[in-house]
Structures are given as structure tokens and as C-alpha cells.
Scaffold this motif. Sequence first.
Motif, PDB file in Angstrom:
ATOM      1  N   VAL A   1       1.234   5.236  -0.031  1.00  0.00           N
ATOM      2  CA  VAL A   1       0.468   6.425   0.325  1.00  0.00           C
ATOM      3  C   VAL A   1       1.361   7.643   0.112  1.00  0.00           C
ATOM      4  O   VAL A   1       2.483   7.691   0.604  1.00  0.00           O
ATOM      5  N   GLU A   2       0.835   8.623  -0.631  1.00  0.00           N
ATOM      6  CA  GLU A   2       1.569   9.855  -0.871  1.00  0.00           C
ATOM      7  C   GLU A   2       0.709  11.026  -0.387  1.00  0.00           C
ATOM      8  O   GLU A   2      -0.413  11.203  -0.848  1.00  0.00           O
ATOM      9  N   ASN A   3       1.234  11.781   0.582  1.00  0.00           N
ATOM     10  CA  ASN A   3       0.500  12.902   1.182  1.00  0.00           C
ATOM     11  C   ASN A   3      -0.871  12.460   1.673  1.00  0.00           C
ATOM     12  O   ASN A   3      -1.872  13.141   1.488  1.00  0.00           O
ATOM     13  N   GLY A   4      -0.940  11.290   2.258  1.00  0.00           N
ATOM     14  CA  GLY A   4      -2.180  10.781   2.830  1.00  0.00           C
ATOM     15  C   GLY A   4      -3.139  10.175   1.820  1.00  0.00           C
ATOM     16  O   GLY A   4      -4.231   9.739   2.180  1.00  0.00           O
ATOM     17  N   VAL A   5      -2.781  10.173   0.527  1.00  0.00           N
ATOM     18  CA  VAL A   5      -3.667   9.647  -0.512  1.00  0.00           C
ATOM     19  C   VAL A   5      -3.105   8.321  -1.017  1.00  0.00           C
ATOM     20  O   VAL A   5      -1.978   8.261  -1.505  1.00  0.00           O
ATOM     21  N   PRO A   6      -3.906   7.242  -0.918  1.00  0.00           N
ATOM     22  CA  PRO A   6      -3.441   5.949  -1.442  1.00  0.00           C
ATOM     23  C   PRO A   6      -3.185   6.030  -2.947  1.00  0.00           C
ATOM     24  O   PRO A   6      -3.952   6.644  -3.685  1.00  0.00           O
ATOM     25  N   GLN A   7      -2.072   5.443  -3.367  1.00  0.00           N
ATOM     26  CA  GLN A   7      -1.696   5.439  -4.777  1.00  0.00           C
ATOM     27  C   GLN A   7      -1.806   4.021  -5.331  1.00  0.00           C
ATOM     28  O   GLN A   7      -1.606   3.045  -4.614  1.00  0.00           O
TER      29      GLN A   7
ATOM     30  N   GLU B   1       0.872  -1.168   0.000  1.00  0.00           N
ATOM     31  CA  GLU B   1       0.000   0.000   0.000  1.00  0.00           C
ATOM     32  C   GLU B   1       0.910   1.220   0.000  1.00  0.00           C
ATOM     33  O   GLU B   1       1.679   1.448   0.936  1.00  0.00           O
TER      34      GLU B   1
END
Length: 186
Positions: free
Chosen positions: A16-22, A14
Amino acid sequence: PIGRYLDVAAEDLEVVENGVPQRVELFHEASQPLSLVLALDASGSMKKREAEVIESAGAFISALRPEDALAVALFSDRVSFAHDLSTNRDVSHAAIQKYQVDGGTALFDAVSESLQRLRDASGRRILVVMTDGRDENNAGTGPGSTRTLNDALKDLKASGTTVFTIGIGTKIDTSSLEQLATLSGG
């Protein structure tokens, strides 16, 4: 787990970049070149196994990728390097064809000196030791190394090297070989 390799697939991650799942679109194993020392027990106790060692070492060398660097060390009463890290397989094959047995077994010296040789090597560092596992002098009445197993284990902990031990013969002393391999994740 520290020191262990895991089988991981893209769906196991999993990101996550800046709180957003990628979404993971591309996932592959990064395969870096290896730096290896092949340390061969050339002590008198290996006399009946000479052909087996030469054949096994030759097969190992032939199986390496062209980009992997290999050094060959021989150990009996003392440790000697037939050649330093190189991708030239002809040099390695020539070295094992000259394999001759005599003397005691400086196993722990071989481990420590091989780790030292790999210390500044690039890529993943690997030590492969082919031996009967007995560190003893030629008479079999005392140690063959100036270093102890604990010295070799201490050097191993500090090295970041993975050790694979290959026991050869019918009277293999597995205790030290298992400790070396287990400590390093080999």
C-alpha cells in the motif's frame, strides 16, 4: 515469527502506497552473500570419525556459492582458525585435509570465538558446528571450555548469527546443540 524464515510468494503480499493498494509485478528472493564459519570438533572423542568429518566438511565447502566467504575453525583444547573469511576454496579444502584429532573439547569457546569472528562480517552470518556436542576436558572429568553454555547462548543472542549444528558420532550430546540451533533459528 522472529528468527524464522517464511516462504512468501507475491500473492501473499499487500503493498500500500499513500493508502492506495499497489500491484506487485515483480517479486524474487534477494540472495545476499553469506559469511560463514565452519567449526570442526578436532578433539580426541572424534578419533573414529576423522574420515567422516573430512568428507562432510569437504562436501560442505564445495557446495558453497563462489561469493560466500568462509572461515574454518578447529577446536579441541582450544580454538584455532585455519584461515579467516575468504572465498578461496582451495585454502579451505587444504585446511580440512590437515584435520587431526587430539585433546578435549572446547565447544562453547569455539561457538563464542566463531561468533566474535563473524561480528563485523557482511551479509547473512552463519555458524556451522560439526561436533559430538560434548564440552569436556581430555580426561572427560570436567568442562573443556572456559565459557559455559549460558555464555555462548548470551553471545549468540547478541550476534544476529544463525547457528546450524551437525552432530557426528553415536554418543551425541544433543541438548546444547539443540539449544544453540533453536535460539538462532538454525
